[in-house]
Enzyme design. Structure first.
Site, PDB file in Angstrom:
ATOM      1  N   CYS A   9       0.180   3.438   2.759  1.00 36.19           N
ATOM      2  CA  CYS A   9       0.574   3.191   4.000  1.00 36.19           C
ATOM      3  C   CYS A   9      -0.340   2.618   4.894  1.00 36.19           C
ATOM      4  CB  CYS A   9       1.498   4.323   4.317  1.00 36.19           C
ATOM      5  SG  CYS A   9       0.467   5.703   4.961  1.00 36.19           S
ATOM      6  N   ARG A  15       2.894   8.552   5.634  1.00 41.25           N
ATOM      7  CA  ARG A  15       4.017   8.256   4.760  1.00 41.25           C
ATOM      8  C   ARG A  15       3.292   8.482   3.175  1.00 41.25           C
ATOM      9  NH1 ARG A  15       5.421   2.782   7.059  1.00 41.25           N
ATOM     10  NH2 ARG A  15       3.251   2.744   7.616  1.00 41.25           N
ATOM     11  N   ASP A 123       7.527   3.973   9.709  1.00 43.87           N
ATOM     12  CA  ASP A 123       6.376   4.824  10.435  1.00 43.87           C
ATOM     13  C   ASP A 123       6.732   5.845  11.195  1.00 43.87           C
ATOM     14  OD1 ASP A 123       3.841   5.895  11.022  1.00 43.87           O
ATOM     15  OD2 ASP A 123       2.821   4.055  10.878  1.00 43.87           O
TER      16      ASP A 123
END
Length: 155
Positions: A9, A15, A123
């Protein structure tokens, strides 16, 4: 020799740490290694975001010992599969690839659930209070699919 999977990520604190832990929990540790990285360098050496740690803990996973690291070109040689969380991560990772073999290792993770749709895992860093739980649920669902495919292919 284990099959190596890398989750990527932006900062490696929200994440990808969740994706790492979720997928690792679904795979036999004797055959698979799962790790994570970020495309940015802001959180190198840092623990995951407290909200990611809490979301993982809510599902009996402990990510508190993970530490952020930045994705680099050498990762293409180490990992067999590289799953990125969104289109921006995909572009950043692909820009470091040196050949088609490297590029073929990289996939947007939700394409396993929604083939060729390039759907982003949002996100949750600046998002809603329940954003981390939403992201956890998305990653849990897609990691079921990935784990099944990996176990079938590498059994």
């Amino acid at each position: 020799m284990s099959v190596k999977i890398l989750m990527v990520c932006l900062g490696n604190i929200c994440r990808s740490p969740l994706a790492e832990a979720i997928l690792a929990s679904k795979l036999p540790v004797t055959k698979f290694t799962v790790d994570s990285a970020g495309t940015g360098d802001w959180h190198i050496g840092h623990a995951p975001d407290a909200r990611s740690i809490a979301a993982a803990k809510n599902h009996n996973l402990d990510i508190s010992r993970q530490r952020g690291r930045q994705f680099n070109a050498a990762d293409f040689e180490i990992y067999d599969y590289i799953y990125v969380m969104d289109q921006s991560n995909y572009t950043n990772v692909i820009n470091l690839s040196e050949n088609p073999t490297h590029k073929n290792k990289v996939q947007i993770i939700l394409n396993e659930l929604y083939p060729n749709e390039n759907v982003d895992v949002p996100d949750p860093y600046f998002g809603m209070t329940n954003g981390f739980e939403i992201v956890y649920a998305m990653l849990d669902e897609v990691c079921d699919i990935i784990a099944d495919k990996l176990i079938t292919k590498h059994a």
